[in-house]
Scaffold this motif. Structure first.
Motif, PDB file in Angstrom:
ATOM      1  N   LEU A 176      -3.981  43.235 -37.889  1.00  0.00           N
ATOM      2  CA  LEU A 176      -4.803  42.045 -38.083  1.00  0.00           C
ATOM      3  C   LEU A 176      -4.273  40.821 -37.345  1.00  0.00           C
ATOM      4  N   GLN A 177      -3.024  40.870 -36.920  1.00  0.00           N
ATOM      5  CA  GLN A 177      -2.394  39.714 -36.302  1.00  0.00           C
ATOM      6  C   GLN A 177      -2.739  39.546 -34.827  1.00  0.00           C
ATOM      7  N   SER A 178      -3.296  40.582 -34.202  1.00  0.00           N
ATOM      8  CA  SER A 178      -3.546  40.475 -32.762  1.00  0.00           C
ATOM      9  C   SER A 178      -4.714  41.362 -32.344  1.00  0.00           C
ATOM     10  N   LEU A 179      -5.307  41.016 -31.213  1.00  0.00           N
ATOM     11  CA  LEU A 179      -6.371  41.821 -30.622  1.00  0.00           C
ATOM     12  C   LEU A 179      -5.783  42.722 -29.552  1.00  0.00           C
ATOM     13  N   SER A 180      -6.301  43.950 -29.469  1.00  0.00           N
ATOM     14  CA  SER A 180      -5.827  44.873 -28.436  1.00  0.00           C
ATOM     15  C   SER A 180      -6.559  44.657 -27.121  1.00  0.00           C
ATOM     16  N   ILE A 181      -7.639  43.858 -27.158  1.00  0.00           N
ATOM     17  CA  ILE A 181      -8.356  43.472 -25.943  1.00  0.00           C
ATOM     18  C   ILE A 181      -8.453  41.949 -25.924  1.00  0.00           C
TER      19      ILE A 181
ATOM     20  N   ALA B  86     -23.169  54.528 -42.355  1.00  0.00           N
ATOM     21  CA  ALA B  86     -23.220  54.336 -40.908  1.00  0.00           C
ATOM     22  C   ALA B  86     -22.668  52.969 -40.501  1.00  0.00           C
ATOM     23  N   ILE B  87     -23.086  51.929 -41.214  1.00  0.00           N
ATOM     24  CA  ILE B  87     -22.610  50.575 -40.889  1.00  0.00           C
ATOM     25  C   ILE B  87     -21.115  50.444 -41.178  1.00  0.00           C
ATOM     26  N   ALA B  88     -20.650  51.070 -42.263  1.00  0.00           N
ATOM     27  CA  ALA B  88     -19.207  51.045 -42.573  1.00  0.00           C
ATOM     28  C   ALA B  88     -18.409  51.725 -41.461  1.00  0.00           C
ATOM     29  N   PHE B  89     -18.885  52.869 -40.986  1.00  0.00           N
ATOM     30  CA  PHE B  89     -18.228  53.559 -39.876  1.00  0.00           C
ATOM     31  C   PHE B  89     -18.175  52.660 -38.642  1.00  0.00           C
ATOM     32  N   ALA B  90     -19.281  51.962 -38.372  1.00  0.00           N
ATOM     33  CA  ALA B  90     -19.333  51.084 -37.203  1.00  0.00           C
ATOM     34  C   ALA B  90     -18.307  49.958 -37.313  1.00  0.00           C
ATOM     35  N   LEU B  91     -18.212  49.365 -38.508  1.00  0.00           N
ATOM     36  CA  LEU B  91     -17.283  48.249 -38.705  1.00  0.00           C
ATOM     37  C   LEU B  91     -15.825  48.709 -38.619  1.00  0.00           C
ATOM     38  N   VAL B  92     -15.508  49.835 -39.262  1.00  0.00           N
ATOM     39  CA  VAL B  92     -14.135  50.346 -39.217  1.00  0.00           C
ATOM     40  C   VAL B  92     -13.775  50.773 -37.795  1.00  0.00           C
ATOM     41  N   GLY B  93     -14.708  51.419 -37.112  1.00  0.00           N
ATOM     42  CA  GLY B  93     -14.461  51.839 -35.729  1.00  0.00           C
ATOM     43  C   GLY B  93     -14.199  50.655 -34.824  1.00  0.00           C
ATOM     44  N   THR B  94     -14.985  49.590 -35.000  1.00  0.00           N
ATOM     45  CA  THR B  94     -14.783  48.376 -34.204  1.00  0.00           C
ATOM     46  C   THR B  94     -13.438  47.749 -34.516  1.00  0.00           C
ATOM     47  N   PHE B  95     -13.088  47.701 -35.787  1.00  0.00           N
ATOM     48  CA  PHE B  95     -11.796  47.133 -36.199  1.00  0.00           C
ATOM     49  C   PHE B  95     -10.638  47.871 -35.526  1.00  0.00           C
ATOM     50  N   LEU B  96     -10.675  49.202 -35.541  1.00  0.00           N
ATOM     51  CA  LEU B  96      -9.594  49.988 -34.932  1.00  0.00           C
ATOM     52  C   LEU B  96      -9.563  49.804 -33.418  1.00  0.00           C
ATOM     53  N   LEU B  97     -10.734  49.776 -32.810  1.00  0.00           N
ATOM     54  CA  LEU B  97     -10.819  49.655 -31.362  1.00  0.00           C
ATOM     55  C   LEU B  97     -10.304  48.299 -30.884  1.00  0.00           C
ATOM     56  N   VAL B  98     -10.615  47.253 -31.645  1.00  0.00           N
ATOM     57  CA  VAL B  98     -10.301  45.893 -31.209  1.00  0.00           C
ATOM     58  C   VAL B  98      -8.908  45.449 -31.628  1.00  0.00           C
ATOM     59  N   THR B  99      -8.407  45.924 -32.769  1.00  0.00           N
ATOM     60  CA  THR B  99      -7.112  45.441 -33.274  1.00  0.00           C
ATOM     61  C   THR B  99      -6.021  46.505 -33.286  1.00  0.00           C
TER      62      THR B  99
ATOM     63  N   ALA C  39     -14.671  51.322 -20.738  1.00  0.00           N
ATOM     64  CA  ALA C  39     -14.641  52.140 -21.950  1.00  0.00           C
ATOM     65  C   ALA C  39     -14.931  51.295 -23.186  1.00  0.00           C
ATOM     66  N   THR C  40     -14.156  50.234 -23.377  1.00  0.00           N
ATOM     67  CA  THR C  40     -14.316  49.388 -24.558  1.00  0.00           C
ATOM     68  C   THR C  40     -15.673  48.695 -24.564  1.00  0.00           C
TER      69      THR C  40
ATOM     70  N   TYR D 197     -26.168  41.376 -18.481  1.00  0.00           N
ATOM     71  CA  TYR D 197     -25.074  40.467 -18.130  1.00  0.00           C
ATOM     72  C   TYR D 197     -23.926  40.544 -19.130  1.00  0.00           C
ATOM     73  N   THR D 198     -24.246  40.587 -20.419  1.00  0.00           N
ATOM     74  CA  THR D 198     -23.173  40.622 -21.418  1.00  0.00           C
ATOM     75  C   THR D 198     -22.329  41.894 -21.270  1.00  0.00           C
ATOM     76  N   TYR D 199     -22.997  43.011 -20.971  1.00  0.00           N
ATOM     77  CA  TYR D 199     -22.274  44.274 -20.787  1.00  0.00           C
ATOM     78  C   TYR D 199     -21.347  44.202 -19.579  1.00  0.00           C
ATOM     79  N   LEU D 200     -21.850  43.689 -18.461  1.00  0.00           N
ATOM     80  CA  LEU D 200     -21.025  43.586 -17.256  1.00  0.00           C
ATOM     81  C   LEU D 200     -19.890  42.579 -17.456  1.00  0.00           C
ATOM     82  N   ALA D 201     -20.161  41.485 -18.185  1.00  0.00           N
ATOM     83  CA  ALA D 201     -19.107  40.502 -18.465  1.00  0.00           C
ATOM     84  C   ALA D 201     -18.024  41.114 -19.350  1.00  0.00           C
ATOM     85  N   ALA D 202     -18.424  41.953 -20.308  1.00  0.00           N
ATOM     86  CA  ALA D 202     -17.444  42.629 -21.171  1.00  0.00           C
ATOM     87  C   ALA D 202     -16.565  43.567 -20.350  1.00  0.00           C
ATOM     88  N   ILE D 203     -17.158  44.220 -19.359  1.00  0.00           N
ATOM     89  CA  ILE D 203     -16.373  45.088 -18.461  1.00  0.00           C
ATOM     90  C   ILE D 203     -15.399  44.264 -17.650  1.00  0.00           C
TER      91      ILE D 203
END
Length: 299
Positions: free
Chosen positions: A152-157, A135-148, A103-104, A91-97
């Motif tokens: 830092l002032q706004s979300l891209s999604i 690995a965790i640092a890559f995940a956090l930075v990747g999420t930051f770029l994908l979402v913002t 893609a996101t 459900y969470t995956y479909l709600a995110a879509i």
């Protein structure tokens, strides 16, 4: 013969990843263009796919399929897996879509392996290794770029897409960790089949399968069947079969084709905007799978 079997395994896992990714894009089409209810699709997808997988398991193993309900510990485990694991990840995956795009949503869900790693580090009460920290640092930075997109002032999604996407990653982590003992005793097809049925039955109280919402055309039949048959049953079956020919680490790496196929099809067929910074964030998140799957060199 070994090389032939390896090639077969690669084809199977790539088929699974491709269908998983495309089914996310098809789901986005149903939600955003035909206004089909996320809750309705979750219920019907779980029940339909669960019944089919259980039938496959019955054909292979006969009445052993029902023996899982004879032990109280297994009964409690499969109920928790169905309610928290299956509903949590589906459900969470479909709600995110619905609130964002396929893609996101798929890429954010792939934060799950990093969460699993963090869980086992805390459980063992040890410091993370250098590989795990990277690995965790890559995940956090990747999420930051994908979402913002670096701002830092706004979300891209939308906030809803971000929250559901993160919850989806936690759902995937729980889905991965909780049924470990059940999987050892009963196998993946039985556990996942019953888990889907339990999740679908419970979620029917949230949204009964007979209460359809949205628009339904003849072409919708094909979209729905693709999600259930190709995007769920065939994908899962192909992934399991690939484990006969490849190691778990190899299948994890090759399964990274899923978010790439979801991103590609969403951009091409639904016109989703996906810029270079999104691709950078995506690759960083996928690098976490590569790093965590890489075996230590043996002397």
């Amino acid at each position: 013969m070994a090389e032939k079997n390896r090639s077969k395994g690669i084809v199977l896992v790539l088929t699974a990843a491709l269908f998983w990714g495309i089914s996310g894009t098809v789901s986005q089409y149903l939600f955003q263009h035909l206004k089909i209810s996320t809750e309705w699709l979750t219920t019907v997808r779980l029940l339909s796919a669960g019944l089919l997988l259980t039938l496959i398991a019955y054909k292979r193993e006969g009445n052993r399929v029902f023996d899982i309900w004879r032990n109280k510990v297994d009964v409690v485990g499969i109920i928790i897996f169905g309610i928290v694991g299956m509903i949590g990840v589906q459900y969470t995956y479909l709600a995110a879509i619905k609130h964002g795009n396929a893609a996101t949503a798929t890429i954010l869900q792939y934060l799950g392996p990093a969460l699993v790693t963090g869980y086992f580090v805390l459980k063992a009460r040890r410091l993370p290794t250098r590989k795990e920290i990277i690995a965790i640092a890559f995940a956090l930075v990747g999420t930051f770029l994908l979402v913002t997109h670096g701002n830092l002032q706004s979300l891209s999604i939308s906030k809803e897409a971000f929250v559901w996407g993160i919850l989806s990653a936690f759902g995937l982590a729980f889905y991965t960790i909780q049924p470990i003992e059940l999987l050892k005793r009963w196998g993946s097809t039985i556990v996942v089949g019953w888990g889907m049925i339990v999740g679908g039955l419970v979620f029917s109280f949230v949204h009964p399968p007979w209460q359809f919402e949205g628009e339904w055309y003849f072409s919708t039949n094909f979209a729905f069947l693709f999600i259930v048959l190709c995007g769920t049953v065939l994908s899962f079956y192909s992934y399991l079969e690939s484990l006969k020919y490849l190691s778990a680490s190899e299948t994890s790496l090759l399964a990274c084709a899923e978010p790439l196929s979801a991103a590609f099809t969403a951009v091409v067929f639904l016109g989703v905007s996906f810029g270079w910074i999104d691709w950078v964030g995506t690759l960083l998140i996928l690098c976490t799978i590569f790093i965590l799957s890489k075996k230590k060199a043996t002397p």
